[in-house]
Enzyme design. Structure first.
Site, mmCIF file in Angstrom:
data_model
loop_
_atom_site.group_PDB
_atom_site.id
_atom_site.type_symbol
_atom_site.label_atom_id
_atom_site.label_comp_id
_atom_site.label_asym_id
_atom_site.label_seq_id
_atom_site.Cartn_x
_atom_site.Cartn_y
_atom_site.Cartn_z
ATOM 1 N N ASP A 89 -102.616 -41.131 -49.262
ATOM 2 C CA ASP A 89 -101.963 -40.660 -50.491
ATOM 3 C C ASP A 89 -102.803 -41.067 -51.707
ATOM 4 O O ASP A 89 -103.824 -41.744 -51.579
ATOM 5 C CB ASP A 89 -100.528 -41.208 -50.576
ATOM 6 C CG ASP A 89 -100.466 -42.732 -50.711
ATOM 7 O OD1 ASP A 89 -101.199 -43.300 -51.550
ATOM 8 O OD2 ASP A 89 -99.681 -43.370 -49.971
ATOM 9 N N HIS A 106 -109.439 -43.854 -44.373
ATOM 10 C CA HIS A 106 -108.915 -42.798 -43.491
ATOM 11 C C HIS A 106 -108.841 -41.438 -44.181
ATOM 12 O O HIS A 106 -108.140 -40.539 -43.712
ATOM 13 C CB HIS A 106 -107.541 -43.188 -42.933
ATOM 14 C CG HIS A 106 -107.609 -44.317 -41.939
ATOM 15 N ND1 HIS A 106 -106.514 -45.056 -41.559
ATOM 16 C CD2 HIS A 106 -108.655 -44.839 -41.265
ATOM 17 C CE1 HIS A 106 -106.891 -45.984 -40.677
ATOM 18 N NE2 HIS A 106 -108.192 -45.876 -40.495
ATOM 19 N N CYS A 153 -112.190 -21.248 -43.044
ATOM 20 C CA CYS A 153 -113.341 -21.485 -43.903
ATOM 21 C C CYS A 153 -113.961 -20.170 -44.349
ATOM 22 O O CYS A 153 -114.230 -19.296 -43.529
ATOM 23 C CB CYS A 153 -114.366 -22.322 -43.144
ATOM 24 S SG CYS A 153 -115.866 -22.661 -44.074
ATOM 25 N N CYS A 156 -117.819 -20.225 -42.907
ATOM 26 C CA CYS A 156 -118.201 -20.022 -41.492
ATOM 27 C C CYS A 156 -117.062 -19.464 -40.638
ATOM 28 O O CYS A 156 -117.266 -19.173 -39.463
ATOM 29 C CB CYS A 156 -118.724 -21.330 -40.897
ATOM 30 S SG CYS A 156 -117.433 -22.484 -40.421
ATOM 31 N N GLY A 195 -99.096 -54.612 -46.105
ATOM 32 C CA GLY A 195 -98.441 -53.412 -45.595
ATOM 33 C C GLY A 195 -99.166 -52.683 -44.490
ATOM 34 O O GLY A 195 -99.066 -51.466 -44.371
ATOM 35 N N THR A 196 -99.883 -53.433 -43.654
ATOM 36 C CA THR A 196 -100.535 -52.770 -42.515
ATOM 37 C C THR A 196 -100.280 -53.526 -41.222
ATOM 38 O O THR A 196 -100.238 -54.752 -41.224
ATOM 39 C CB THR A 196 -102.059 -52.610 -42.735
ATOM 40 O OG1 THR A 196 -102.636 -52.039 -41.550
ATOM 41 C CG2 THR A 196 -102.745 -53.923 -43.063
ATOM 42 N N ASN A 221 -96.483 -58.869 -45.600
ATOM 43 C CA ASN A 221 -95.876 -57.975 -44.608
ATOM 44 C C ASN A 221 -94.580 -58.623 -44.124
ATOM 45 O O ASN A 221 -94.585 -59.788 -43.747
ATOM 46 C CB ASN A 221 -96.840 -57.779 -43.420
ATOM 47 C CG ASN A 221 -96.484 -56.565 -42.580
ATOM 48 O OD1 ASN A 221 -95.322 -56.349 -42.232
ATOM 49 N ND2 ASN A 221 -97.487 -55.767 -42.253
ATOM 50 N N PRO A 222 -93.476 -57.880 -44.115
ATOM 51 C CA PRO A 222 -92.222 -58.458 -43.623
ATOM 52 C C PRO A 222 -92.312 -58.856 -42.151
ATOM 53 O O PRO A 222 -91.512 -59.656 -41.683
ATOM 54 C CB PRO A 222 -91.191 -57.341 -43.804
ATOM 55 C CG PRO A 222 -91.807 -56.371 -44.748
ATOM 56 C CD PRO A 222 -93.290 -56.503 -44.600
HETATM 57 P P1 OAD Z 1 -98.151 -48.589 -39.967
HETATM 58 O O1 OAD Z 1 -97.100 -47.550 -40.103
HETATM 59 O O2 OAD Z 1 -98.781 -48.814 -38.651
HETATM 60 O O3 OAD Z 1 -97.597 -49.987 -40.422
HETATM 61 C C1 OAD Z 1 -96.890 -50.195 -41.595
HETATM 62 C C2 OAD Z 1 -96.851 -51.692 -41.815
HETATM 63 O O4 OAD Z 1 -96.236 -51.929 -43.072
HETATM 64 C C3 OAD Z 1 -96.043 -52.476 -40.775
HETATM 65 O O5 OAD Z 1 -96.769 -53.624 -40.406
HETATM 66 C C4 OAD Z 1 -94.761 -52.858 -41.521
HETATM 67 O O6 OAD Z 1 -94.254 -54.117 -41.086
HETATM 68 C C5 OAD Z 1 -95.262 -52.954 -42.922
HETATM 69 N N1 OAD Z 1 -94.263 -52.671 -43.950
HETATM 70 C C6 OAD Z 1 -93.198 -51.827 -43.894
HETATM 71 N N2 OAD Z 1 -92.558 -51.799 -45.065
HETATM 72 C C7 OAD Z 1 -93.231 -52.638 -45.892
HETATM 73 C C8 OAD Z 1 -93.060 -53.035 -47.251
HETATM 74 N N3 OAD Z 1 -92.074 -52.547 -48.001
HETATM 75 N N4 OAD Z 1 -93.948 -53.917 -47.762
HETATM 76 C C9 OAD Z 1 -94.967 -54.409 -47.018
HETATM 77 N N5 OAD Z 1 -95.154 -54.072 -45.741
HETATM 78 C C10 OAD Z 1 -94.307 -53.193 -45.188
HETATM 79 O O7 OAD Z 1 -99.249 -48.249 -41.078
HETATM 80 P P2 OAD Z 1 -100.753 -48.698 -41.163
HETATM 81 O O8 OAD Z 1 -100.969 -50.080 -40.705
HETATM 82 O O9 OAD Z 1 -101.224 -48.315 -42.505
HETATM 83 O O10 OAD Z 1 -104.352 -43.944 -39.377
HETATM 84 O O11 OAD Z 1 -101.391 -47.729 -40.126
HETATM 85 C C11 OAD Z 1 -102.749 -47.733 -39.997
HETATM 86 C C12 OAD Z 1 -103.213 -46.394 -39.657
HETATM 87 O O12 OAD Z 1 -102.566 -45.938 -38.472
HETATM 88 C C13 OAD Z 1 -102.890 -45.296 -40.639
HETATM 89 O O13 OAD Z 1 -103.800 -45.228 -41.675
HETATM 90 C C14 OAD Z 1 -102.999 -44.110 -39.802
HETATM 91 C C15 OAD Z 1 -102.091 -44.629 -38.731
HETATM 92 O O14 OAD Z 1 -102.004 -43.903 -37.663
HETATM 93 C C16 OAD Z 1 -104.818 -42.794 -38.970
HETATM 94 O O15 OAD Z 1 -104.205 -41.765 -39.103
HETATM 95 C C17 OAD Z 1 -106.179 -42.864 -38.362
HETATM 96 ZN ZN ZN Z 2 -116.976 -23.830 -42.271
#
Ligand code: OAD
Ligand code: ZN
Length: 252
Positions: A89, A106, A153, A156, A195-196, A221-222
């Site tokens: 986003d 990503h 496209c 192509c 948040g990951t 992270n919670p």
């Molecule tokens: P996830 O959906 O895997 O994880 C979200 C994380 O945010 C979890 O660890 C939650 O505990 C945490 N969380 C939820 N609410 C929250 C809040 N209000 N504050 C803080 N933390 C919170 O998302 P990502 O780790 O970003 O990749 O996922 C990584 C990648 O996997 C994404 O970019 C995407 C996905 O599939 C691709 O598409 C390649």
């Molecule tokens: Zn093309």
């Protein structure tokens, strides 16, 4: 202070953008982990495009939250700053983080790119002003949308796809190189990972490398993640609650 911030879907959760692995991440009963793949696109490009259009729409109507604002403030106050986000986003940008201070590892959901050649175009949200070129670009889409809603496209003829990284695909090398060069130059005094789920090895690897000279490693992270055991400080709170406070502490 030299700072690295790494974010994931949890940082945008409080803006109403569903996370990937959370309960609300499902779309029409479909698992995003299965939709965000080259296989899903090959099987049903129409379905995958519908999912991405829905997500684009949701993002356009969302607003940055206090976590995005706090990170933008930290970017301004730090001596050196880099944000590595897994989020496709544009909320970090809209909160004020400059493109040069940010790596979207990503990809960018508003980019539409050819699945075969190098043609790609940024689909600027009409309501956002990313510069004077946006309206012009918006009107001059150089691809044709087919009846099933899948663009082709103009260069192509192959199917156009969203400009994001799907599961099993390599990271864009020019983006990983930007992260590498930031990490090579000097260690960081502060690393924040927010948040990951930190499911990808490179997220943990970058966080550890940046902080290994005695830097603070703060996880927001919670829930527990594979990174938690390495953190020097664990903040088990929502990002929009914790980050404004942490940034105030760091910048005061
Ligand atoms: P996830 O959906 O895997 O994880 C979200 C994380 O945010 C979890 O660890 C939650 O505990 C945490 N969380 C939820 N609410 C929250 C809040 N209000 N504050 C803080 N933390 C919170 O998302 P990502 O780790 O970003 O990749 O996922 C990584 C990648 O996997 C994404 O970019 C995407 C996905 O599939 C691709 O598409 C390649
Ligand atoms: Zn093309």
């Amino acid at each position: 202070m030299r700072v690295l911030v790494i974010t994931g879907a949890g940082v945008s959760a409080e803006s109403g953008i569903p996370t990937f692995r959370g309960k609300d991440g499902y779309w029409r009963n479909l698992d995003p982990i299965k939709l965000a793949t080259p296989e899903a696109f090959a099987r049903d490009p129409e379905l995958v495009w519908q999912w991405y259009r829905d997500r684009r729409q949701r993002i356009r109507h969302a607003q940055p939250n206090a976590a995005h604002e706090a990170i933008a403030k930290l970017a301004q106050r730090a001596d050196e700053f880099l944000l590595v986000t897994q989020n496709v986003d544009d909320l970090h940008q809209r909160a004020g983080v400059a493109k040069v201070e940010m790596v979207q590892i990503h990809g960018d959901i508003f980019v539409t790119k050819c699945s075969r050649c190098d043609f790609n175009q940024h689909d600027y949200p009409p309501s956002q002003s990313y510069g004077a070129a946006s309206e012009r670009d918006h009107q001059q889409k150089r691809w044709q949308i087919q009846e099933n809603g899948v663009p082709r496209c103009a260069k192509c003829g192959a199917l156009m796809r969203p400009g994001v990284v799907w599961f099993g695909e390599p990271l864009p090398s020019h983006e990983t190189e930007r992260v590498e060069s930031y990490l090579q130059r000097d260690p960081c005094g502060v690393v924040i990972v927010a948040g990951t789920t930190a499911t990808f090895g490179y997220i943990i690897h970058w966080a550890l490398r940046a902080s290994h000279h005695g830097g603070e490693l703060i996880e927001v992270n919670p829930e527990e993640t594979p990174l938690s055991r390495f953190a020097t400080r664990l903040v088990r709170e929502p990002a929009a609650v914790a980050l404004p406070r942490i940034v105030d502490e760091l910048t005061s």
